[in-house]
Design a protein around this motif. Structure first.
Motif, short mmCIF file in Angstrom:
data_model
loop_
_atom_site.label_atom_id
_atom_site.label_comp_id
_atom_site.label_asym_id
_atom_site.label_seq_id
_atom_site.Cartn_x
_atom_site.Cartn_y
_atom_site.Cartn_z
N PHE A 1 4.65 -9.41 6.34
CA PHE A 1 3.38 -9.24 5.62
C PHE A 1 2.63 -8.01 6.12
O PHE A 1 2.12 -7.21 5.33
CB PHE A 1 2.51 -10.50 5.81
CG PHE A 1 1.14 -10.38 5.23
CD1 PHE A 1 0.92 -10.56 3.87
CD2 PHE A 1 0.04 -10.09 6.04
CE1 PHE A 1 -0.36 -10.45 3.33
CE2 PHE A 1 -1.24 -9.97 5.51
CZ PHE A 1 -1.44 -10.16 4.15
N GLU B 1 0.63 -1.40 2.20
CA GLU B 1 0.42 -1.06 0.79
C GLU B 1 -1.07 -1.03 0.45
O GLU B 1 -1.53 -0.18 -0.32
CB GLU B 1 1.18 -2.06 -0.08
CG GLU B 1 2.68 -1.91 0.02
CD GLU B 1 3.45 -3.03 -0.65
OE1 GLU B 1 4.67 -2.89 -0.83
OE2 GLU B 1 2.83 -4.05 -1.00
N ILE B 2 -1.83 -1.96 1.04
CA ILE B 2 -3.29 -1.95 0.84
C ILE B 2 -3.89 -0.66 1.41
O ILE B 2 -4.79 -0.07 0.81
CB ILE B 2 -3.92 -3.18 1.50
CG1 ILE B 2 -3.48 -4.46 0.78
CG2 ILE B 2 -5.45 -3.08 1.50
CD1 ILE B 2 -3.90 -5.75 1.48
N PHE C 1 1.28 -0.95 -5.52
CA PHE C 1 0.36 -0.16 -4.71
C PHE C 1 0.26 1.29 -5.20
O PHE C 1 -0.75 1.96 -4.95
CB PHE C 1 0.73 -0.21 -3.22
CG PHE C 1 2.07 0.39 -2.88
CD1 PHE C 1 2.19 1.72 -2.53
CD2 PHE C 1 3.20 -0.40 -2.87
CE1 PHE C 1 3.41 2.27 -2.20
CE2 PHE C 1 4.44 0.14 -2.54
CZ PHE C 1 4.55 1.47 -2.20
N LYS D 1 4.46 -4.63 5.24
CA LYS D 1 4.58 -4.30 3.83
C LYS D 1 3.23 -4.38 3.11
O LYS D 1 2.67 -3.38 2.68
CB LYS D 1 5.59 -5.23 3.15
CG LYS D 1 5.83 -4.92 1.68
CD LYS D 1 6.90 -5.84 1.11
CE LYS D 1 7.28 -5.45 -0.31
NZ LYS D 1 6.18 -5.60 -1.27
N THR D 2 2.68 -5.58 3.00
CA THR D 2 1.47 -5.77 2.19
C THR D 2 0.26 -5.05 2.76
O THR D 2 -0.47 -4.38 2.02
CB THR D 2 1.17 -7.28 2.05
OG1 THR D 2 2.31 -7.95 1.52
CG2 THR D 2 -0.02 -7.49 1.13
N SER E 1 0.07 -1.96 10.61
CA SER E 1 1.34 -2.02 9.91
C SER E 1 2.44 -1.27 10.65
O SER E 1 3.62 -1.67 10.59
CB SER E 1 1.19 -1.45 8.50
OG SER E 1 0.30 -2.26 7.76
#
Length: 336
Positions: free
Chosen positions: A69, A76-77, A256, A72-73, A291
């Motif tokens: 998470f 991307e945010i 994204f 990646k997520t 990240s």
């Protein structure tokens, strides 16, 4: 209830990534206190620390969901937020020459990487996966191409392993080229955008250099990613498999990237006031740091080394070619 279980599942890994981030920030502060400057950027420390932890100690199953998470997520945010710091005017100033140069570099890199892979003895499908991952956007390109050419799971795993290893190496070493080659921030942004594998990793490679490099690098990288659709279509037609599976639209145009473009449009139209510029940059930078810690935690150097010497050799030679093309492009465009 399902959403709650998912949140609970990511907490251990996310906490571990935050812990590595705290170590990186502490190391930064210690350098400034003892040496008066940051000799090694926090992004680099976070990646190295995470990779060292995974390689030496492994990663327990309870941490996997959270690390995925964060790597990646959350990253991307960070890319989406970065879009709010760039106006369309910056893209327009790049000119048609840069757009054309990106297309040429991608095509040359694809061709060269594929031929190198075949020369080293890789079969057609594995060479294609390595070429697409190297030339466009790493894992995303590999995952989009694999079903089109009906690549076996072991080929996908091997190509992703080389992407993970070489991607981190490029992120760590590329900033050294900024000082060694006397590049401007604009030139460095072009080099990073053309050579770094994944969109989020561009933030890590350009963050230590400056805001302009990050903005230029992200724009150039997005131009590369937008070539994924046409390239996958061409590969599918060339492969000619009737039963091949079409990649999903989300693989060809990740959410994204759409978010980045919408945020850039909002900035260009004046919907985001100037007062939001610094907070957006700061938030993007901090999320990127978390990240990168997670990215390091997702890499086990032992599994990478076991993926096959020929795959790593093909990837290594290909990235050297890509870096040469990127540097030549940046120097020619700046000179023009």
């Amino acid at each position: 209830m399902l959403a709650r279980r998912k949140i609970v599942a990511v907490l251990p890994g996310l906490g571990l990534a935050l812990g590595v981030t705290a170590v990186a920030l502490g190391a930064e502060a210690l350098q400034e206190r003892l040496l008066g400057a940051r000799c090694v950027d926090g992004l680099v420390i976070a990646i190295l620390a995470g990779t060292l932890i995974h390689t030496l100690m492994g990663l327990a199953p309870r941490f996997v969901a959270g690390v995925q998470f964060a790597s990646k997520t959350i990253l991307e945010i960070a890319v989406v937020l970065l879009g709010g710091t760039i106006s369309a005017a910056a893209l327009a100033q790049s000119g048609i020459e840069l757009i054309a140069a990106v297309a040429v570099v991608v095509l040359l890199a694809l061709t060269t990487s594929y031929l190198v892979g075949r020369w080293l003895g890789l079969d057609e499908r594995l060479a294609t996966l390595v070429a697409c991952g190297n030339s466009i956007c790493g894992n995303s390109a590999i995952m989009a191409t694999a079903p089109v050419i009906e690549a076996p799971a072991e080929d996908v795993a091997a190509s992703i392993a080389f992407t993970a290893a070489l991607g981190i190496v490029v992120v760590l070493l590329l900033p050294l080229a900024f000082g060694a080659l006397g590049l401007t921030q604009w030139q460095y942004g072009v080099v990073a955008g053309l050579s770094v594998y994944a969109v989020p990793q561009v933030l890590a490679a350009t963050g230590p250099v400056g805001v302009m490099s990050t903005q230029v690098g992200t724009l150039v990288k997005l131009m590369r990613v937008l070539m994924l659709g046409p390239v996958v279509l061409f590969v599918g037609l060339r492969h000619g498999r009737k039963g091949a599976v079409r990649p999903s639209f989300s693989l060809l145009l990740p959410w994204f990237i759409t978010g980045f473009l919408l945020m850039m449009a909002a900035r260009s139209l004046g919907l985001l006031p100037e007062a939001t510029l610094q907070p957006l940059q700061a938030a993007s930078s901090q999320l990127t740091l978390v990240s990168m810690a997670a990215l390091g935690l997702s890499v086990d150097l032992r599994s990478v080394l076991s993926s096959g010497g020929r795959v790593l050799a093909a990837g290594f030679i290909s990235i050297l070619v890509l870096l040469g093309l990127a540097l030549a492009t940046a120097l020619m465009l700046q000179a023009g």
